[in-house]
Design an enzyme around this catalytic site. Structure first.
Site, short mmCIF file in Angstrom:
data_model
loop_
_atom_site.label_atom_id
_atom_site.label_comp_id
_atom_site.label_asym_id
_atom_site.label_seq_id
_atom_site.Cartn_x
_atom_site.Cartn_y
_atom_site.Cartn_z
N TYR B 133 44.97 43.48 37.39
CA TYR B 133 43.90 44.42 37.70
C TYR B 133 43.86 44.66 39.20
O TYR B 133 44.18 43.74 39.98
CB TYR B 133 42.54 43.84 37.29
CG TYR B 133 42.26 43.82 35.81
CD1 TYR B 133 41.64 44.89 35.18
CD2 TYR B 133 42.59 42.71 35.03
CE1 TYR B 133 41.35 44.87 33.83
CE2 TYR B 133 42.32 42.68 33.68
CZ TYR B 133 41.69 43.76 33.08
OH TYR B 133 41.41 43.73 31.74
N TYR B 172 47.65 38.88 30.50
CA TYR B 172 47.45 38.20 31.79
C TYR B 172 46.84 36.82 31.59
O TYR B 172 46.17 36.57 30.59
CB TYR B 172 46.60 39.07 32.74
CG TYR B 172 45.21 39.42 32.26
CD1 TYR B 172 44.13 38.55 32.45
CD2 TYR B 172 44.96 40.65 31.66
CE1 TYR B 172 42.85 38.89 32.03
CE2 TYR B 172 43.67 41.00 31.24
CZ TYR B 172 42.62 40.12 31.43
OH TYR B 172 41.36 40.46 31.02
N ARG B 182 45.43 36.21 27.96
CA ARG B 182 44.77 37.24 27.17
C ARG B 182 45.81 38.14 26.51
O ARG B 182 46.75 38.59 27.17
CB ARG B 182 43.89 38.16 28.07
CG ARG B 182 42.67 37.55 28.73
CD ARG B 182 41.60 36.99 27.84
NE ARG B 182 41.40 37.61 26.53
CZ ARG B 182 40.75 38.75 26.30
NH1 ARG B 182 40.21 39.43 27.29
NH2 ARG B 182 40.59 39.22 25.07
N HIS B 185 45.10 44.32 26.34
CA HIS B 185 43.90 45.01 25.83
C HIS B 185 43.45 46.08 26.81
O HIS B 185 43.75 46.01 28.00
CB HIS B 185 42.76 44.02 25.58
CG HIS B 185 42.35 43.29 26.83
ND1 HIS B 185 42.97 42.12 27.22
CD2 HIS B 185 41.43 43.56 27.78
CE1 HIS B 185 42.44 41.71 28.36
NE2 HIS B 185 41.51 42.56 28.73
N HIS B 187 39.79 47.77 27.92
CA HIS B 187 38.33 47.67 27.78
C HIS B 187 37.76 49.07 27.51
O HIS B 187 38.15 50.02 28.19
CB HIS B 187 37.70 47.12 29.07
CG HIS B 187 38.11 45.71 29.39
ND1 HIS B 187 37.34 44.63 29.03
CD2 HIS B 187 39.18 45.21 30.03
CE1 HIS B 187 37.94 43.52 29.45
NE2 HIS B 187 39.06 43.84 30.06
FE LIG Z 1 40.57 42.36 30.63
#
Ligand SMILES: [Fe+3]
Lengths: 176, 260
Positions: B133, B172, B182, B185, B187
């Site tokens: 991110y 990640y 994770r 995905h 969000h």
């Molecule tokens: Fe996330």
């Protein structure tokens, strides 16, 4: 149809969901502006610096605004909706109008890392006769839903867990 | 309220992280208890300790059932002035094209009766193709992509449809437990026709091998509900030499009734 389940907002929404003017339903210099603010706290009383608070409220006359323009505010239209991320001290803050109505409240949604699904609550203005919800609650829980008013500021702390846990709401008949 | 000694919101490096095996055992224990129950749960458990950060952040009282007032039976309104024409294409927000598999994610926002939620705001955010991110607190060692922010928004059409062009996010790591990853995905933030239909969730990709290891995905105990957060590959959405396609419909909760 089966409802889509919620999932946590996670820690990394900060570059995406907040935007310029998100928490200013009216400009802070507006003659009727009030500051609606508070802390978001966890079960240890520790500040939650990665929560997102959204509010939805009627205007000063108690009417639902139902007007677009919350994301690109023109400075004149009251849309009734706003968004504020908490800062490093767990504080959120909005500039808004006092909601009107018989038992006026600001509807509040809470999202945070660690919170798997959003929470709903209400921040009532003090000094009005209690409505059905407030009347149905024992005194120690009722007061978690009433903001403290001092001059042009309304303070509403949100306690996710613990002795003074805020009352969180559901509106349907499901087990959710 | 169950507590796990020594578990803080963000475990300091001195706290020994649980092993994946221990997390899997906790997930299996809770899932086993659920299978024996009868009430389908459409949403994640709030007190779901395999997701460690929930320990101090989940309410301990049951949600308090109340009749919605007018404001809660209505929803904020968004219009064309709120959304820019390129906001739904995450691949054109910079000078160059982002690295990664180009995908289109499309679907409809519906209520539980299958009626479309028209003209309503959809927001998405995601990691880049490497699983990073741009958020300052993401310290994962994977590279940032100067041509990718990972945020988009659009308004649904008259039929409730939305569409985003983006790149497929990477999985990640996170610090929930040792070797925690994770599943990939995106969000999603959704508004319905009523305040009470407000939803933030995550869309996953079909067949992700990380599903079984992820406490956030597994916090939805009902299998059929869990399937609702996994998109479907749709060859009709894929486009010749352009992108592959995924379809994902989002169903918001019932419009609340007043039961007086
Ligand atoms: Fe996330």
């Amino acid at each position: 149809m089966i409802e889509t389940p919620g999932q946590t907002i996670g820690p990394f929404f900060g570059f995406a969901l907040p935007y310029a003017g998100d928490s200013q339903l009216v400009p802070p210099g507006h003659p009727d502006a009030v500051q609606f603010s508070g802390l978001v706290l966890d079960g240890d009383g520790v500040a939650v610096p990665d929560a997102l608070i959204e509010i939805w409220q009627p205007d000063a006359e108690g009417s639902v605004a139902a007007r677009a323009g919350s994301l690109r505010r023109d400075g004149f239209t009251f849309t009734g909706w706003g968004r504020a991320a908490t800062d490093n001290s767990g504080r959120y803050s909005f500039s808004t109008l006092r909601p009107g109505g018989e038992a006026p409240f600001i509807a509040v949604t809470v999202f945070a890392r660690g919170l798997l699904h959003r929470l709903f609550t209400r921040a009532y203005l003090p000094g009005y006769p209690p409505d059905g919800l407030l009347s149905s609650l024992p005194e120690n829980r009722r007061r978690t839903l009433v903001a403290l008013e001092e001059g042009a500021s309304l303070t509403f702390d949100i306690k996710l867990q613990g002795a003074d846990e805020t009352v969180f709401l559901r509106f349907d008949n499901s087990s959710d | 309220m169950p507590t796990i000694p020594g578990v803080a919101n963000t475990p300091p490096s001195s706290v020994k992280l649980a092993s994946q095996e221990a997390i899997n055992a906790e997930i299996a224990l809770i899932a086993g208890g659920y299978e024996r129950g009868s009430q389908p749960e459409s949403h994640p458990r709030l007190d779901y300790l395999p997701y460690r950060s929930s320990a101090k952040r989940c309410p301990t009282n049951d949600l308090y059932r109340t009749d919605p007032e007018l404001i809660e039976r209505t929803a904020p309104v968004f219009g064309q002035q709120d959304v820019g024409p390129f906001d739904s294409d995450l691949t054109v927000q910079h000078l160059g094209a982002p690295i990664g598999e180009r995908i289109v994610v499309t679907g409809r926002v519906l209520d539980t009766d299958g009626r479309p939620i028209a003209g309503q705001l959809v927001e998405v955010w995601q990691a880049n193709a490497a699983g990073r991110y741009i958020h300052v607190r993401d310290q994962h060692q994977a590279p940032l992509d100067p041509n990718f922010t990972g945020f988009g928004r659009c308004l649904t059409g008259a039929d409730g449809s939305y569409s985003f062009t983006t790149v497929k996010p990477g999985p990640y790591p996170w610090r929930n437990h040792h070797n925690a990853w994770r599943p990939a995905h995106i969000h999603f933030s959704i508004f319905g026709r009523a305040f009470s239909q407000r939803l933030i969730t995550q869309m996953y990709f079909p067949g992700d091998p990380l599903f079984d290891y992820d406490p956030i995905f597994q916090s939805v105990l009902d299998r059929r509900s869990r399937e609702r957060i996994v998109a479907t590959y749709d060859h009709e959405v894929s486009s010749h030499e352009e992108h592959t396609g995924y379809r994902w419909d989002i169903v918001v909760g019932e419009t609340p009734m007043v039961n007086r």
